[in-house]
Design a protein around this motif. Structure first.
Motif, PDB file in Angstrom:
ATOM      1  N   ASN A 154      -8.182  15.524   5.873  1.00 57.43           N
ATOM      2  CA  ASN A 154      -7.883  16.178   6.601  1.00 57.43           C
ATOM      3  C   ASN A 154      -6.584  15.022   8.111  1.00 57.43           C
ATOM      4  O   ASN A 154      -5.642  15.067   7.457  1.00 57.43           O
ATOM      5  N   LYS A 155      -7.571  13.968   8.313  1.00 59.07           N
ATOM      6  CA  LYS A 155      -6.747  13.425   8.934  1.00 59.07           C
ATOM      7  C   LYS A 155      -6.203  11.837   8.073  1.00 59.07           C
ATOM      8  O   LYS A 155      -4.673  11.439   8.843  1.00 59.07           O
ATOM      9  N   VAL A 156      -6.381  11.350   7.311  1.00 59.49           N
ATOM     10  CA  VAL A 156      -5.799  10.926   6.367  1.00 59.49           C
ATOM     11  C   VAL A 156      -4.203  11.685   5.245  1.00 59.49           C
ATOM     12  O   VAL A 156      -2.724  11.176   5.160  1.00 59.49           O
ATOM     13  N   MET A 157      -4.597  12.879   5.545  1.00 58.12           N
ATOM     14  CA  MET A 157      -4.019  13.837   5.137  1.00 58.12           C
ATOM     15  C   MET A 157      -2.321  13.824   6.381  1.00 58.12           C
ATOM     16  O   MET A 157      -1.157  14.080   5.256  1.00 58.12           O
ATOM     17  N   LYS A 188      -7.998   8.270  -2.496  1.00 60.28           N
ATOM     18  CA  LYS A 188      -9.187   7.653  -3.035  1.00 60.28           C
ATOM     19  C   LYS A 188      -8.543   6.369  -1.326  1.00 60.28           C
ATOM     20  O   LYS A 188     -10.030   5.577  -0.670  1.00 60.28           O
ATOM     21  N   VAL A 189      -7.693   7.358  -0.387  1.00 56.78           N
ATOM     22  CA  VAL A 189      -7.501   6.173   0.778  1.00 56.78           C
ATOM     23  C   VAL A 189      -8.647   6.909   1.624  1.00 56.78           C
ATOM     24  O   VAL A 189      -8.985   5.725   2.592  1.00 56.78           O
ATOM     25  N   SER A 190      -9.544   7.913   1.379  1.00 55.03           N
ATOM     26  CA  SER A 190     -10.248   8.576   3.136  1.00 55.03           C
ATOM     27  C   SER A 190     -11.186   7.917   1.842  1.00 55.03           C
ATOM     28  O   SER A 190     -12.703   8.377   3.397  1.00 55.03           O
ATOM     29  N   PHE A 191     -11.908   7.798   0.634  1.00 53.64           N
ATOM     30  CA  PHE A 191     -13.489   7.695   0.226  1.00 53.64           C
ATOM     31  C   PHE A 191     -13.944   6.591   1.217  1.00 53.64           C
ATOM     32  O   PHE A 191     -15.145   6.560   1.154  1.00 53.64           O
ATOM     33  N   PRO A 192     -13.611   4.996   1.677  1.00 57.59           N
ATOM     34  CA  PRO A 192     -14.443   4.442   1.919  1.00 57.59           C
ATOM     35  C   PRO A 192     -14.781   4.795   4.234  1.00 57.59           C
ATOM     36  O   PRO A 192     -15.992   4.329   3.639  1.00 57.59           O
TER      37      PRO A 192
END
Length: 399
Positions: A389-392, A318-322
């Motif tokens: 991958n960056k958010v992870m 969800k955080v990556s989606f935007p």
């Protein structure tokens, strides 16, 4: 999700994304236009779509006294082997002539019929770019696939038909009609049906499948043994190779200079289009790098907010989606505008093509659209995975 987007859209650098957008737009337009232009150019030689531009037909020169001296103008096995080893030939084949009598009868409904003596030749099937089922011949079949020289149709339309008051025929109409072929030889006389599968302005012969020629020469030949070929067909890697001209002159061979120049033009055009497309790909790759750098900087600036969102229960997806929606949306918009620009530019040069070639029929744009869509899917998948991958990495740091 709206709240998440409001939090994350801060620190967006508009100039960076605008720079990516226009750089990517230029790159994709170059790629699509290169693909489409080359396809449109190939359509100018549509009547020879079954023969590649890099094929050359070679024969020995016939001198003024050849008939008196009894000079043979055939190619021996040694001649062919020497030509194979010349360095510029990728593959070579021989024209096989018919060793029997051929007569064709053509019936035009509502008009008189006419017939003519003719001849057949064949080349190895891998030199003929026709769908295998259309060019296939099976022993016992009474239907023969045929490729006719285009000038034969011109002679009929502007000579015979005009003088006899017969209707003029297009390639499409003639291709849908049947020829009655009578073959006579070796004490036998049989009738076949000829099916025209194409026309050529590069081959001045009546071409039939190699399988039919082998069978027919064995069945109807009026003389024993195979004849040495008088013409060869060869595929060259580079028609502009200077060794070709020097070799032909040295061995007293000749080819059609006009068709050789056309092959050179096509080869040079292919190289130019390839270079232009490589430039477009490089520009696109650089623009994708700018996009990913901008997104990574944006993620880095919002890393504390992202970490807080992850801590209060938002999933990495969800955080990556935007960010993923932003990159994919920009890619889709680039593709749409690139296709529109490509179509506008294409309309300009198509007008020029139609002025020089009145019979030119423009092909579709499906190939260019497929290339553009393939690039969109490939790049979007890469962008989505990279952002996730960056958010992870922030998620793992949190843990």
């Amino acid at each position: 999700m709206n709240l998440v987007w409001k939090l994350l859209r801060q620190h967006i650098s508009i100039p960076q994304f605008v720079g990516f957008f226009f750089a990517n737009l230029v790159g994709v337009v170059i790629i699509l236009l290169g693909v489409q232009f080359y396809k449109d150019y190939q359509a100018i030689d549509q009547e020879d779509s079954f023969m590649k531009a890099d094929y050359m037909i070679v024969n020995k020169k016939i001198g003024a006294l050849s008939g008196l001296t009894g000079t043979q103008h055939t190619f021996s096995a040694a001649d062919i082997a020497d030509l194979k080893g010349a360095g510029f030939v990728e593959k070579i084949g021989a024209f096989t002539p018919s060793s029997f009598n051929v007569k064709a009868r053509f019936d035009v409904e509502g008009f008189v019929s006419f017939s003519t003596e003719m001849f057949f030749e064949s080349v190895p099937d891998d030199f003929v770019d026709v769908k295998s089922e259309a060019w296939a011949y099976h022993k016992g079949s009474k239907e023969i696939p045929i490729i006719l020289p285009k000038n034969y149709l011109d002679l009929y339309n502007f000579g015979y038909a005009q003088g006899k008051g017969l209707p003029k025929l297009s390639e499409g109409i003639l291709g849908a009609m049947k020829l009655k072929i009578i073959i006579d030889g070796n004490g036998q006389n049989d009738e076949f049906e000829g099916r025209i599968v194409g026309f050529s302005s590069r081959l001045n012969t009546i071409l039939v499948p190699a399988a039919f020629m082998r069978w027919a020469n064995g069945q109807y030949a009026t003389q024993e043994g195979e004849k040495e070929p008088t013409r060869l067909i060869m595929e060259v890697g580079n028609p502009t190779d200077e060794r070709i001209t020097s070799y032909l002159q040295e061995h007293d061979y000749e080819t059609d200079e006009e068709k050789l120049e056309a092959s050179k033009t096509t080869f040079v055009l292919r190289v130019i289009v390839s270079i232009v497309m490589i430039v477009g790909i490089v520009i696109s790759i650089l623009s994708f790098y700018i996009l990913m750098l901008s997104v990574f900087l944006l993620v880095q600036k919002n890393s504390s907010k992202l970490e807080n969102l992850l801590l209060i229960g938002y999933s990495p997806a969800k955080v990556s989606f935007p960010y993923q929606a932003l990159t994919v949306g920009l890619n889709v918009l680039v593709l749409i505008l690139a296709v529109l620009i490509m179509l506008i530019i294409r309309n300009v040069y198509l007008d020029m093509f139609e002025n020089f070639f009145p019979d030119f029929e423009a092909p579709g744009v499906l190939l260019a659209l497929s290339v553009g869509l393939g690039l969109l899917v490939l790049v979007s998948i890469f962008n989505v995975i990279a952002v996730y991958n960056k958010v992870m990495s922030i998620w793992n740091r949190k843990e």
